[in-house]
Design a protein around this motif. Structure first.
Motif, PDB file in Angstrom:
ATOM      1  N   ASP A  51       0.806  -1.226   0.000  1.00  0.00           N
ATOM      2  CA  ASP A  51       0.000   0.000   0.000  1.00  0.00           C
ATOM      3  C   ASP A  51       0.840   1.278   0.000  1.00  0.00           C
ATOM      4  O   ASP A  51       0.306   2.377   0.223  1.00  0.00           O
ATOM      5  N   TYR A  52       2.153   1.170  -0.240  1.00  0.00           N
ATOM      6  CA  TYR A  52       3.021   2.342  -0.311  1.00  0.00           C
ATOM      7  C   TYR A  52       3.772   2.339  -1.632  1.00  0.00           C
ATOM      8  O   TYR A  52       3.910   1.303  -2.287  1.00  0.00           O
ATOM      9  N   ARG A  53       4.269   3.510  -2.047  1.00  0.00           N
ATOM     10  CA  ARG A  53       5.028   3.612  -3.281  1.00  0.00           C
ATOM     11  C   ARG A  53       6.476   3.203  -3.071  1.00  0.00           C
ATOM     12  O   ARG A  53       6.964   3.164  -1.953  1.00  0.00           O
ATOM     13  N   ASN A  54       7.139   2.896  -4.188  1.00  0.00           N
ATOM     14  CA  ASN A  54       8.526   2.433  -4.129  1.00  0.00           C
ATOM     15  C   ASN A  54       9.453   3.486  -3.529  1.00  0.00           C
ATOM     16  O   ASN A  54       9.270   4.689  -3.725  1.00  0.00           O
ATOM     17  N   HIS A  55      10.455   2.998  -2.814  1.00  0.00           N
ATOM     18  CA  HIS A  55      11.509   3.845  -2.246  1.00  0.00           C
ATOM     19  C   HIS A  55      12.841   3.278  -2.698  1.00  0.00           C
ATOM     20  O   HIS A  55      13.113   2.087  -2.527  1.00  0.00           O
ATOM     21  N   VAL A  56      13.684   4.112  -3.290  1.00  0.00           N
ATOM     22  CA  VAL A  56      14.985   3.670  -3.800  1.00  0.00           C
ATOM     23  C   VAL A  56      16.064   3.998  -2.769  1.00  0.00           C
ATOM     24  O   VAL A  56      16.133   5.124  -2.262  1.00  0.00           O
ATOM     25  N   GLY A  57      16.882   3.002  -2.443  1.00  0.00           N
ATOM     26  CA  GLY A  57      17.971   3.185  -1.481  1.00  0.00           C
ATOM     27  C   GLY A  57      19.215   2.447  -1.934  1.00  0.00           C
ATOM     28  O   GLY A  57      19.397   2.162  -3.119  1.00  0.00           O
ATOM     29  N   LYS A 114      16.340   1.778   3.560  1.00  0.00           N
ATOM     30  CA  LYS A 114      14.989   1.334   3.202  1.00  0.00           C
ATOM     31  C   LYS A 114      14.018   2.483   3.443  1.00  0.00           C
ATOM     32  O   LYS A 114      14.418   3.579   3.815  1.00  0.00           O
ATOM     33  N   GLY A 115      12.725   2.226   3.245  1.00  0.00           N
ATOM     34  CA  GLY A 115      11.747   3.269   3.502  1.00  0.00           C
ATOM     35  C   GLY A 115      10.523   3.149   2.617  1.00  0.00           C
ATOM     36  O   GLY A 115      10.244   2.091   2.059  1.00  0.00           O
ATOM     37  N   TRP A 116       9.802   4.259   2.457  1.00  0.00           N
ATOM     38  CA  TRP A 116       8.571   4.250   1.683  1.00  0.00           C
ATOM     39  C   TRP A 116       8.168   5.673   1.321  1.00  0.00           C
ATOM     40  O   TRP A 116       8.689   6.648   1.860  1.00  0.00           O
ATOM     41  N   LYS A 117       7.216   5.751   0.374  1.00  0.00           N
ATOM     42  CA  LYS A 117       6.603   7.021   0.002  1.00  0.00           C
ATOM     43  C   LYS A 117       5.088   6.829  -0.076  1.00  0.00           C
ATOM     44  O   LYS A 117       4.606   5.757  -0.419  1.00  0.00           O
ATOM     45  N   THR A 118       4.345   7.884   0.238  1.00  0.00           N
ATOM     46  CA  THR A 118       2.895   7.845   0.100  1.00  0.00           C
ATOM     47  C   THR A 118       2.388   9.274  -0.084  1.00  0.00           C
ATOM     48  O   THR A 118       3.160  10.236   0.016  1.00  0.00           O
ATOM     49  N   ASP A 119       1.099   9.424  -0.376  1.00  0.00           N
ATOM     50  CA  ASP A 119       0.489  10.734  -0.560  1.00  0.00           C
ATOM     51  C   ASP A 119      -0.315  11.111   0.673  1.00  0.00           C
ATOM     52  O   ASP A 119      -1.002  10.263   1.260  1.00  0.00           O
ATOM     53  N   VAL A 120      -0.252  12.378   1.063  1.00  0.00           N
ATOM     54  CA  VAL A 120      -1.089  12.906   2.143  1.00  0.00           C
ATOM     55  C   VAL A 120      -1.760  14.174   1.631  1.00  0.00           C
ATOM     56  O   VAL A 120      -1.249  14.859   0.739  1.00  0.00           O
ATOM     57  N   ALA A 173      -7.739  19.948  -1.408  1.00  0.00           N
ATOM     58  CA  ALA A 173      -6.549  20.780  -1.268  1.00  0.00           C
ATOM     59  C   ALA A 173      -5.337  20.206  -2.004  1.00  0.00           C
ATOM     60  O   ALA A 173      -4.283  20.816  -2.017  1.00  0.00           O
ATOM     61  N   GLY A 174      -5.490  19.042  -2.626  1.00  0.00           N
ATOM     62  CA  GLY A 174      -4.349  18.428  -3.283  1.00  0.00           C
ATOM     63  C   GLY A 174      -3.539  17.572  -2.328  1.00  0.00           C
ATOM     64  O   GLY A 174      -3.795  17.541  -1.127  1.00  0.00           O
ATOM     65  N   THR A 175      -2.548  16.873  -2.866  1.00  0.00           N
ATOM     66  CA  THR A 175      -1.739  15.970  -2.051  1.00  0.00           C
ATOM     67  C   THR A 175      -0.276  16.380  -2.091  1.00  0.00           C
ATOM     68  O   THR A 175       0.164  17.125  -2.971  1.00  0.00           O
ATOM     69  N   ALA A 176       0.454  15.883  -1.113  1.00  0.00           N
ATOM     70  CA  ALA A 176       1.899  16.099  -1.035  1.00  0.00           C
ATOM     71  C   ALA A 176       2.581  14.769  -0.768  1.00  0.00           C
ATOM     72  O   ALA A 176       1.958  13.819  -0.291  1.00  0.00           O
ATOM     73  N   ASP A 177       3.861  14.685  -1.101  1.00  0.00           N
ATOM     74  CA  ASP A 177       4.632  13.464  -0.892  1.00  0.00           C
ATOM     75  C   ASP A 177       5.082  13.359   0.559  1.00  0.00           C
ATOM     76  O   ASP A 177       5.705  14.284   1.094  1.00  0.00           O
ATOM     77  N   TRP A 178       4.791  12.229   1.173  1.00  0.00           N
ATOM     78  CA  TRP A 178       5.298  11.916   2.517  1.00  0.00           C
ATOM     79  C   TRP A 178       6.341  10.818   2.346  1.00  0.00           C
ATOM     80  O   TRP A 178       6.043   9.724   1.860  1.00  0.00           O
ATOM     81  N   THR A 179       7.577  11.100   2.696  1.00  0.00           N
ATOM     82  CA  THR A 179       8.695  10.179   2.498  1.00  0.00           C
ATOM     83  C   THR A 179       9.317   9.810   3.833  1.00  0.00           C
ATOM     84  O   THR A 179       9.515  10.668   4.694  1.00  0.00           O
ATOM     85  N   CYS A 180       9.633   8.526   3.994  1.00  0.00           N
ATOM     86  CA  CYS A 180      10.334   8.060   5.183  1.00  0.00           C
ATOM     87  C   CYS A 180      11.594   7.317   4.747  1.00  0.00           C
ATOM     88  O   CYS A 180      11.516   6.358   3.971  1.00  0.00           O
ATOM     89  N   ASP A 181      12.745   7.775   5.214  1.00  0.00           N
ATOM     90  CA  ASP A 181      14.027   7.131   4.953  1.00  0.00           C
ATOM     91  C   ASP A 181      14.520   6.483   6.238  1.00  0.00           C
ATOM     92  O   ASP A 181      14.579   7.145   7.287  1.00  0.00           O
ATOM     93  N   ALA A 182      14.882   5.201   6.168  1.00  0.00           N
ATOM     94  CA  ALA A 182      15.358   4.460   7.345  1.00  0.00           C
ATOM     95  C   ALA A 182      16.678   3.776   7.002  1.00  0.00           C
ATOM     96  O   ALA A 182      16.775   3.058   5.998  1.00  0.00           O
ATOM     97  N   TYR A 183      17.693   3.991   7.838  1.00  0.00           N
ATOM     98  CA  TYR A 183      19.023   3.431   7.612  1.00  0.00           C
ATOM     99  C   TYR A 183      19.342   2.425   8.721  1.00  0.00           C
ATOM    100  O   TYR A 183      19.257   2.758   9.907  1.00  0.00           O
ATOM    101  N   TYR A 184      19.693   1.208   8.317  1.00  0.00           N
ATOM    102  CA  TYR A 184      19.931   0.113   9.247  1.00  0.00           C
ATOM    103  C   TYR A 184      21.342  -0.441   9.087  1.00  0.00           C
ATOM    104  O   TYR A 184      21.931  -0.389   7.998  1.00  0.00           O
ATOM    105  N   LEU A 185      21.846  -1.023  10.164  1.00  0.00           N
ATOM    106  CA  LEU A 185      22.993  -1.913  10.105  1.00  0.00           C
ATOM    107  C   LEU A 185      22.428  -3.330  10.126  1.00  0.00           C
ATOM    108  O   LEU A 185      21.813  -3.745  11.107  1.00  0.00           O
TER     109      LEU A 185
END
Length: 208
Positions: A37-43, A72-78, A86-98
């Motif tokens: 249910d989320y858009r692709n995230h490139v890492g 890793k992470g994800w993108k979605t619209d809010v 009112a239109g949508t904006a990009d909500w992006t989450c970036d997560a960095y793991y060891l």
């Protein structure tokens, strides 16, 4: 589930005692995360790896592990505000793991220098840093560190599959990682961006 991972780890390290050869090298690649249910995230992924082979033959069982910095992470619209017009904006989450995978596999020789390999096993990961940001909405509650600010769980675990080709000292392959837990915690728990990550990886084995 955690008990099974522990027993599997103990078994694999016990088998190392009988290993015939240890190889080590460096690895790097591209991640594409696609939680449901989320858009692709490139890492990316980058780190070091090691392999134990249980025979000096072209066809053999092997055990491999790595220590990776992986993104890793994800993108979605809010909605830009409470109005649906009112239109949508990009909500992006970036997560960095060891990340530490531990995988058992099999190599099959095609020629003296070319082998096909396939492996599978569990992984564990520790969150280092990451950020949540809504683009073009100044009033949005951006989060500077998703792990320390209570949005994401610090530790993750799951399973990985890998197929690839070895040519001399080089290894090229693709992997699929599936997290077995929802990484979100606290007031964000209604979100469920469980990681599903496809990776393209290129490795160079230094001592082969």
């Amino acid at each position: 589930m955690k008990r099974y991972f522990f027993l599997f780890t103990v078994l694999c390290f016990s088998l190392v005692t009988f290993a015939q050869e240890f190889n080590y090298g460096v690895t790097a690649g591209l991640n594409v995360s696609h939680p449901k249910d989320y858009r692709n995230h490139v890492g990316f992924n980058v780190g070091v790896k090691g392999e134990y082979t249980f025979s000096d033959k072209q066809d053999c069982l092997y055990l491999e592990s790595a220590l990776l910095l992986t993104s890793k992470g994800w993108k979605t619209d809010v909605y830009a505000d409470e109005s649906e017009n009112a239109g949508t904006a990009d909500w992006t989450c970036d997560a960095y793991y060891l990340e530490l995978p531990l995988m058992v596999g099999y190599k099959s020789g095609i020629t003296d220098r070319v082998r096909i390999s396939a492996s599978a096993g569990p992984y564990v990961a520790c969150g280092l840093f990451g950020k949540s940001k809504v683009k073009d909405i100044p009033a949005a509650d951006d989060i500077d560190n998703i792990f320390s600010d209570g949005m994401y769980k610090r530790f993750d675990y799951g399973v990985k599959l890998y197929v690839g080709v070895d040519y001399s000292n080089w290894q090229l392959g693709v992997s699929y990682g599936l997290s077995l837990q929802n990484p979100i915690k606290g007031g964000w728990a209604l979100q469920d961006p469980k990681d599903r990550t496809f990776s393209l990886q290129l490795a160079y084995i230094i001592n082969r």
